[in-house]
Scaffold this motif. Structure first.
Motif, mmCIF file in Angstrom:
data_model
loop_
_atom_site.group_PDB
_atom_site.id
_atom_site.type_symbol
_atom_site.label_atom_id
_atom_site.label_comp_id
_atom_site.label_asym_id
_atom_site.label_seq_id
_atom_site.Cartn_x
_atom_site.Cartn_y
_atom_site.Cartn_z
ATOM 1 N N THR A 35 -8.585 5.192 3.177
ATOM 2 C CA THR A 35 -8.344 3.843 2.749
ATOM 3 C C THR A 35 -7.485 2.659 3.457
ATOM 4 O O THR A 35 -7.835 1.871 3.811
ATOM 5 N N LEU A 36 -6.408 3.630 3.981
ATOM 6 C CA LEU A 36 -5.440 2.856 4.852
ATOM 7 C C LEU A 36 -6.466 2.491 6.368
ATOM 8 O O LEU A 36 -6.132 1.440 6.725
ATOM 9 N N GLU A 37 -7.380 3.292 6.889
ATOM 10 C CA GLU A 37 -7.990 2.990 7.998
ATOM 11 C C GLU A 37 -8.800 1.798 7.785
ATOM 12 O O GLU A 37 -9.147 0.808 8.517
ATOM 13 N N ARG A 38 -9.366 1.554 6.187
ATOM 14 C CA ARG A 38 -10.176 0.558 5.861
ATOM 15 C C ARG A 38 -9.545 -0.802 5.793
ATOM 16 O O ARG A 38 -10.011 -1.901 6.106
ATOM 17 N N LEU A 39 -8.340 -0.807 5.320
ATOM 18 C CA LEU A 39 -7.543 -2.033 5.297
ATOM 19 C C LEU A 39 -6.725 -2.325 6.366
ATOM 20 O O LEU A 39 -6.183 -3.527 6.410
ATOM 21 N N ILE A 40 -6.166 -1.610 7.364
ATOM 22 C CA ILE A 40 -5.418 -2.224 8.399
ATOM 23 C C ILE A 40 -6.236 -2.904 9.440
ATOM 24 O O ILE A 40 -5.417 -3.863 9.778
ATOM 25 N N PRO A 41 -7.428 -2.767 9.574
ATOM 26 C CA PRO A 41 -7.878 -3.970 10.595
ATOM 27 C C PRO A 41 -7.967 -5.319 10.008
ATOM 28 O O PRO A 41 -7.851 -6.387 10.863
ATOM 29 N N PHE A 72 0.689 -1.221 -0.045
ATOM 30 C CA PHE A 72 0.096 0.037 0.082
ATOM 31 C C PHE A 72 0.769 1.102 0.098
ATOM 32 O O PHE A 72 1.662 1.371 0.811
ATOM 33 N N ILE A 73 0.797 2.057 -1.109
ATOM 34 C CA ILE A 73 1.792 3.150 -1.092
ATOM 35 C C ILE A 73 0.978 4.444 -1.076
ATOM 36 O O ILE A 73 -0.210 4.695 -1.755
ATOM 37 N N ILE A 74 1.321 5.128 -0.104
ATOM 38 C CA ILE A 74 0.317 6.323 0.287
ATOM 39 C C ILE A 74 1.207 7.758 0.243
ATOM 40 O O ILE A 74 2.447 7.358 0.641
#
Length: 529
Positions: A299-305, A158-160
């Motif tokens: 989007t990172l908040e959705r993927l991290i869990p 994941f590149i942010i």
């Protein structure tokens, strides 16, 4: 006269022994004009004649039915075998098309992204273009190269980073170095139907839209949802990756750019869940390496869990020493200009190390004028989106002004944090933790909106800062101008007043009606009301 001759004159032909031939010499075999007295007589058929005819007709009917059934069965069997063979051929052709999409070379999506670099025919021309495009060295390039060429396995990435930091250019340069071998790339979209089509185009999958069997049925609207079609495409991609795992020796690569374009609703979250599940499974089995890029933190908040094998890469602005050195070399080589260090420092103070701004400045004839134009553009964008109206605002814009006032309060906090920070040789934008930012603006839902319109940026560590150096300059210029504090305070007071009015209910009493006998007591009148 001999006896046989006499019989011949009477119509009889006698044999020498006097016996008649049973058939040849029957009288009925002569024409009637020759033997009028011996005309044929009707003889009744035997009793079993009808039975034999019925049996013969029944056998003839049964034979015709058997022949028709046999032809029909053979036709159906041939049609079934033909359809089954075509179905096997079509499925194999689908897998071959997907496999061909990952061969060396570029698809139309990748050619569009590569731009004029992919169209260079002469090696010197390609080198000249690359020299102008990639004039700033990037410290993240070796890591991206390792991902693209299959050296870094067992993870999905994941590149942010902020808008314009060069995430796409890093990926495209790594793709160019491997010749596009084993890579499929597509852009995200907020409409699932559009994303379905883009995914099919990237991996050369038609979703059975080119299947000839559909010609035998009239189909109306689509029979399935976009999510089901995307799942089917990912299933086919998984089969192809299983076929190529031994021959290639390294996983395939699927790049999905700008996944923040997905809607933050049930459908968008479902799509992210499907993609992440596949990425997790494929990364663990060394089948396909999935790369997501995004500008926004949600989007990172959705993927991290639900992430187990996800590797987060943050792309930041380029450091000052790298920028000044590369910019000095670029201006000397292509513009024949020796730029003083004072000008380079001023350029960095105005636009920072953001690659999208540096490209504009490096190609312009007047670098400082271009820097001022960029700063003015960012300030205008901020004022158009988030300016406050003061104490004369109407109550109809209360909700919109709450949003704008929160942005200005956060901008003032970042300016105060910058003023209190100790200066060092490396300019760094001031940062505030995400939870503290929500506490400052007293709202938790506005932060994502500010990140979406590129006013602030939230990095993968949950730190909030201005989206760019020009935006931080706009914060500083607005918050330090004369009368800003009073204007902001008047806006906040007016918002408190409007909110108080919306929560307050007034009870008004009026005089009771007059009667001939006098006034009605107030208690009686209120009871009637």
């Amino acid at each position: 006269m001999p006896r046989s001759f006499q019989g011949a004159k009477r119509g009889w032909l006698l044999l020498p022994l006097g016996r008649r031939h049973p058939t040849r010499f029957r009288p009925t075999s002569f024409p009637s004009q020759l033997a009028p007295n011996h005309a044929p007589q009707y003889t009744k058929p035997p009793a079993n004649h009808d039975t034999r005819n019925g049996t013969r007709e029944s056998s003839r009917f049964a034979r015709s039915v058997l022949e028709g059934s046999t032809v029909a069965l053979i036709s159906l069997l041939g049609l079934g075998l033909g359809g089954y063979a075509y179905s096997l051929f079509y499925k194999k052709m689908v897998l071959n098309k997907i496999e061909n999409a990952f061969k060396a070379g570029y698809s139309s999506n990748e050619l569009v992204s590569l731009g004029r670099i992919a169209y260079g025919t002469h090696p010197d021309m390609v080198e000249r273009i690359l020299e102008k495009e990639n004039w700033v060295p990037r410290e993240e390039q070796p890591m991206i190269d390792s991902i693209i060429n299959g050296g870094m396995r067992g993870r999905y990435h994941f590149i942010i980073g902020e808008r314009g930091t060069g995430k796409r250019s890093l990926i495209l340069e790594a793709m160019r170095r491997v010749g596009g071998d084993g890579i499929a790339m597509l852009e995200a979209h907020n409409d699932l139907e559009v994303f379905r089509v883009r995914l099919g185009k990237a991996i050369d999958f038609e979703f059975h839209e080119d299947y000839i069997g559909s010609l035998f049925s009239i189909r109306g609207p689509r029979d399935s949802t976009p999510l089901l079609d995307i799942e089917r495409a990912l299933n086919k991609l998984e089969k192809v990756s299983l076929r190529l795992r031994k021959s290639r020796g390294r996983p395939l690569l699927l790049i999905i750019n700008n996944i923040h374009f997905f809607k933050d609703d049930a459908a968008g979250q479902g799509l992210l869940e499907i993609l992440q599940q596949r990425a997790e499974i494929w990364a663990g089995n060394d089948l396909v390496t999935v790369v997501f890029t995004s500008d926004e933190h949600w989007t990172l908040e959705r993927l991290i869990p639900h992430s187990t094998n996800m590797n987060v890469i943050s792309i930041r602005d380029i450091h000052k020493e790298t920028v000044t050195t590369a910019l000095k070399q670029y201006r000397a080589k292509f513009h024949y200009e020796d730029v003083p260090n004072s000008i380079l420092d001023e350029v960095f103070a105005k636009v920072g190390g953001r690659l999208i701004f540096l490209n504009q400045v490096a190609r312009s004839s007047d670098m400082l004028a271009t820097c001022n134009q960029i700063n003015k553009k960012e300030k205008t964008w901020l004022l158009n989106k988030c300016w406050i109206l003061g104490d004369s605002m109407d109550d109809d814009v209360e909700e919109q002004q709450k949003y704008c006032a929160a942005a200005m309060v956060l901008a003032r906090a970042l300016v105060l944090r910058e003023a209190s920070a100790t200066t060092n040789h490396e300019y760094k934008l001031p940062e505030i933790p995400l939870h503290e930012s929500r506490q400052i603006i007293t709202r938790a839902d506005y932060i994502q909106g500010f990140d979406h319109i590129n006013v602030i940026h939230i990095d993968f560590n949950g730190m909030v800062r201005a989206d760019s150096v020009p935006m931080q300059n706009a914060f500083r210029e607005i918050c330090t101008q004369e009368g800003f504090e009073e204007h902001l305070r008047a806006t906040l007071n007016r918002l408190d007043e409007l909110e108080s009015l919306s929560r307050t209910r007034e009870v008004a009493f009026r005089d009771p009606p007059q009667y001939e006998g006098g006034k009605v007591p107030v208690q009686t009148y209120c009871a009637k009301l």
